[in-house]
Design a protein around this motif. Structure first.
Motif, PDB file in Angstrom:
ATOM      1  N   ASP A  35       0.881  -1.172   0.000  1.00 17.16           N
ATOM      2  CA  ASP A  35       0.000   0.000   0.000  1.00 17.16           C
ATOM      3  C   ASP A  35       0.916   1.219   0.000  1.00 17.16           C
ATOM      4  O   ASP A  35       1.435   1.624   1.039  1.00 17.16           O
ATOM      5  CB  ASP A  35      -0.876  -0.042   1.257  1.00 17.16           C
ATOM      6  N   VAL A  36       1.151   1.793  -1.193  1.00 22.22           N
ATOM      7  CA  VAL A  36       2.260   2.733  -1.339  1.00 22.22           C
ATOM      8  C   VAL A  36       1.885   4.197  -1.106  1.00 22.22           C
ATOM      9  O   VAL A  36       2.754   5.068  -1.103  1.00 22.22           O
ATOM     10  CB  VAL A  36       2.948   2.562  -2.713  1.00 22.22           C
ATOM     11  N   PHE A  37       0.590   4.480  -0.934  1.00 25.96           N
ATOM     12  CA  PHE A  37       0.125   5.781  -0.455  1.00 25.96           C
ATOM     13  C   PHE A  37      -0.767   5.491   0.762  1.00 25.96           C
ATOM     14  O   PHE A  37      -1.969   5.727   0.736  1.00 25.96           O
ATOM     15  CB  PHE A  37      -0.696   6.518  -1.514  1.00 25.96           C
ATOM     16  N   SER A  38      -0.196   4.979   1.826  1.00 25.14           N
ATOM     17  CA  SER A  38      -1.006   4.338   2.865  1.00 25.14           C
ATOM     18  C   SER A  38      -1.867   5.297   3.680  1.00 25.14           C
ATOM     19  O   SER A  38      -2.890   4.891   4.238  1.00 25.14           O
ATOM     20  CB  SER A  38      -0.125   3.516   3.802  1.00 25.14           C
ATOM     21  N   GLY A  39      -1.503   6.573   3.773  1.00 24.87           N
ATOM     22  CA  GLY A  39      -2.355   7.557   4.449  1.00 24.87           C
ATOM     23  C   GLY A  39      -2.770   7.121   5.829  1.00 24.87           C
ATOM     24  O   GLY A  39      -1.949   6.836   6.699  1.00 24.87           O
ATOM     25  N   GLY A  40      -4.087   7.025   6.059  1.00 23.89           N
ATOM     26  CA  GLY A  40      -4.610   6.612   7.355  1.00 23.89           C
ATOM     27  C   GLY A  40      -4.593   5.116   7.587  1.00 23.89           C
ATOM     28  O   GLY A  40      -5.059   4.641   8.626  1.00 23.89           O
ATOM     29  N   ASP A 208       9.299   8.253  -0.646  1.00 25.53           N
ATOM     30  CA  ASP A 208       8.621   8.698  -1.856  1.00 25.53           C
ATOM     31  C   ASP A 208       8.124   7.469  -2.615  1.00 25.53           C
ATOM     32  O   ASP A 208       8.757   6.406  -2.590  1.00 25.53           O
ATOM     33  CB  ASP A 208       9.603   9.498  -2.717  1.00 25.53           C
ATOM     34  N   VAL A 209       6.989   7.588  -3.288  1.00 23.31           N
ATOM     35  CA  VAL A 209       6.378   6.429  -3.934  1.00 23.31           C
ATOM     36  C   VAL A 209       7.304   5.782  -4.955  1.00 23.31           C
ATOM     37  O   VAL A 209       7.361   4.549  -5.063  1.00 23.31           O
ATOM     38  CB  VAL A 209       5.029   6.816  -4.587  1.00 23.31           C
ATOM     39  N   PHE A 210       8.067   6.578  -5.691  1.00 26.60           N
ATOM     40  CA  PHE A 210       8.940   5.995  -6.702  1.00 26.60           C
ATOM     41  C   PHE A 210      10.131   5.284  -6.060  1.00 26.60           C
ATOM     42  O   PHE A 210      10.576   4.239  -6.544  1.00 26.60           O
ATOM     43  CB  PHE A 210       9.399   7.067  -7.682  1.00 26.60           C
ATOM     44  N   GLU A 211      10.607   5.824  -4.965  1.00 27.31           N
ATOM     45  CA  GLU A 211      11.693   5.164  -4.231  1.00 27.31           C
ATOM     46  C   GLU A 211      11.229   3.814  -3.688  1.00 27.31           C
ATOM     47  O   GLU A 211      11.936   2.811  -3.820  1.00 27.31           O
ATOM     48  CB  GLU A 211      12.145   6.065  -3.073  1.00 27.31           C
ATOM     49  N   VAL A 212      10.037   3.774  -3.116  1.00 33.07           N
ATOM     50  CA  VAL A 212       9.586   2.525  -2.511  1.00 33.07           C
ATOM     51  C   VAL A 212       9.281   1.475  -3.569  1.00 33.07           C
ATOM     52  O   VAL A 212       9.600   0.289  -3.396  1.00 33.07           O
ATOM     53  CB  VAL A 212       8.376   2.770  -1.577  1.00 33.07           C
ATOM     54  N   LEU A 213       8.687   1.865  -4.688  1.00 25.80           N
ATOM     55  CA  LEU A 213       8.395   0.891  -5.742  1.00 25.80           C
ATOM     56  C   LEU A 213       9.668   0.288  -6.326  1.00 25.80           C
ATOM     57  O   LEU A 213       9.661  -0.843  -6.830  1.00 25.80           O
ATOM     58  CB  LEU A 213       7.572   1.556  -6.857  1.00 25.80           C
ATOM     59  N   ASN A 214      10.745   1.008  -6.235  1.00 25.02           N
ATOM     60  CA  ASN A 214      12.026   0.548  -6.759  1.00 25.02           C
ATOM     61  C   ASN A 214      12.721  -0.425  -5.817  1.00 25.02           C
ATOM     62  O   ASN A 214      13.713  -1.039  -6.198  1.00 25.02           O
ATOM     63  CB  ASN A 214      12.945   1.747  -7.015  1.00 25.02           C
ATOM     64  N   ASN A 215      12.201  -0.568  -4.587  1.00 26.66           N
ATOM     65  CA  ASN A 215      12.951  -1.300  -3.562  1.00 26.66           C
ATOM     66  C   ASN A 215      12.144  -2.357  -2.822  1.00 26.66           C
ATOM     67  O   ASN A 215      12.609  -2.866  -1.802  1.00 26.66           O
ATOM     68  CB  ASN A 215      13.523  -0.307  -2.539  1.00 26.66           C
ATOM     69  N   ILE A 216      10.959  -2.696  -3.304  1.00 28.95           N
ATOM     70  CA  ILE A 216      10.146  -3.690  -2.611  1.00 28.95           C
ATOM     71  C   ILE A 216       9.766  -4.818  -3.555  1.00 28.95           C
ATOM     72  O   ILE A 216       9.837  -4.686  -4.781  1.00 28.95           O
ATOM     73  CB  ILE A 216       8.853  -3.076  -2.018  1.00 28.95           C
ATOM     74  N   GLN A 217       9.322  -5.919  -2.961  1.00 32.32           N
ATOM     75  CA  GLN A 217       8.742  -7.037  -3.710  1.00 32.32           C
ATOM     76  C   GLN A 217       7.363  -7.313  -3.126  1.00 32.32           C
ATOM     77  O   GLN A 217       7.195  -7.366  -1.906  1.00 32.32           O
ATOM     78  CB  GLN A 217       9.621  -8.279  -3.606  1.00 32.32           C
ATOM     79  N   ALA A 218       6.368  -7.481  -3.981  1.00 31.02           N
ATOM     80  CA  ALA A 218       5.003  -7.749  -3.535  1.00 31.02           C
ATOM     81  C   ALA A 218       4.234  -8.393  -4.677  1.00 31.02           C
ATOM     82  O   ALA A 218       4.555  -8.195  -5.854  1.00 31.02           O
ATOM     83  CB  ALA A 218       4.313  -6.459  -3.087  1.00 31.02           C
ATOM     84  N   ASP A 219       3.205  -9.160  -4.325  1.00 28.93           N
ATOM     85  CA  ASP A 219       2.355  -9.762  -5.346  1.00 28.93           C
ATOM     86  C   ASP A 219       1.425  -8.735  -5.981  1.00 28.93           C
ATOM     87  O   ASP A 219       1.094  -8.829  -7.160  1.00 28.93           O
ATOM     88  CB  ASP A 219       1.506 -10.879  -4.730  1.00 28.93           C
TER      89      ASP A 219
END
Length: 336
Positions: A35-40, A208-219
């Motif tokens: 959940d890359v914009f997890s907010g609340g 930042d969303v682009f940083e996290v997408l570059n560094n995680i693994q998820a289904d």
């Protein structure tokens, strides 16, 4: 164990009412969701309840604290001694008093916040600190008219005047004038009971969303970006809370999705960064930019399968005349 229940967060744009509907759309073979914009954290919390492993990320520090407290944390709660420690000692002149007295809160209230911030640092566990920040956040939000830090001080004072509020709106809103400690203690049990272990490991990230997408693994990746073209100034709404955590003036972040001119380029960039992931779930709004058709076209490039679902959902800060016209859109993408 009691059935886990998401506590009162008061987060603008929160998906609490439709988080279950969104999770229903996750493919059966998904074990890990980001959940890359997890907010609340309402979606992350529902996904955790369903037994998934969750990565919750948000660029705002206060949202990161919520994710630490409710998602990554599996078993740590605040006890009576912890709470007594937070509210012990004499008033302090510190960062909040210097910068925000008679800006969002009265001087004595800022002195109280400075004391509590100092005491939170004395807690011996990062998840206890995160729960404390989440509860202080709840207290600050409850005392703030409209639950956001974009209200001018003169208006804040006016709306906290219970007689004025009663004369104009038929409600005194006495909770605005209850103490931070009152609100903290009133919500303590609900936040403690919200902590649970689903048998999986989870991560709370502050990137930042682009940083996290570059560094995680998820289904699967769930995306709920700020809706360009709506009231979506999340830094303005909650940046003060980041300043409180860091004891320094927080700076606006770059990829905020507020600028209509940059929105299409940002979404194109998102699509590029999502290519390593099989499933994408994209929350959107029927009045946002780029529009539904433009976004669907971007998502469907290179033969990706796109399904579009809709449900009524009221965006809380929208003007009265527009509320009933808003629909929540969910793009389901299989990246084949």
């Amino acid at each position: 164990m009691n059935k886990p229940k998401y506590p009162k967060i008061n987060y603008i744009g929160n998906k609490e009412k439709i988080a279950s509907w969104i999770c229903d759309q996750l493919p059966a073979d998904v074990q890990t969701v980001a959940d890359v914009f997890s907010g609340g954290c309402s979606f992350s919390y529902e996904a955790k309840k369903r037994g998934l492993s969750v990565i919750a990320n948000d660029i705002l520090q206060i949202n990161h604290q919520l994710a630490l407290a409710l998602i990554e944390n599996n078993d740590v709660i605040l006890n009576d001694d912890d709470v007594d420690l937070i509210f012990s000692g004499s008033l302090k002149n510190g960062f909040m008093t210097e910068h925000y007295s008679d800006v969002f809160f009265f001087e004595q209230e800022c002195q109280e916040l400075d004391l509590y911030r100092q005491n939170i640092e004395k807690l011996d566990n990062p998840y206890k600190k995160a729960l404390a920040f989440a509860l202080i956040r709840r207290a600050m939000i409850r005392k703030m008219p409209y639950s956001r830090f974009t209200i001018p001080w003169e208006k804040v004072k006016q709306l906290r005047d219970e007689e004025y509020s009663y004369a104009k709106y038929g409600r005194r809103r006495a909770y605005h004038n209850q103490s931070f400690e009152f609100h903290f203690r009133e919500n303590l049990r609900a936040y403690n009971q919200a902590v649970f272990n689903n048998g999986k490991q989870h991560q709370a990230l502050n990137q930042d969303v682009f940083e996290v997408l570059n560094n995680i693994q998820a289904d699967a990746v769930y995306l709920d970006p700020p809706y360009t073209g709506t009231m979506n100034n999340y830094f303005g709404f909650y940046g003060l809370l980041d300043s409180y955590i860091s004891s320094s003036i927080a700076k606006p972040f770059d990829n905020h999705f507020m600028d209509k001119k940059q929105a299409i380029d940002l979404f194109k960039k998102l699509v590029e960064y999502l290519k390593p992931f099989r499933y994408w779930l994209f929350s959107y709004n029927n009045v946002s930019q780029p529009n539904r058709e433009e976004l669907a076209q971007m998502l469907a490039e290179n033969g990706r399968k796109v399904q579009i679902l809709e449900t009524p959902h009221i965006y809380k800060v929208t003007g009265k005349e527009n509320k009933q016209n808003h629909k929540e859109i969910l793009f389901l993408v299989e990246n084949i």
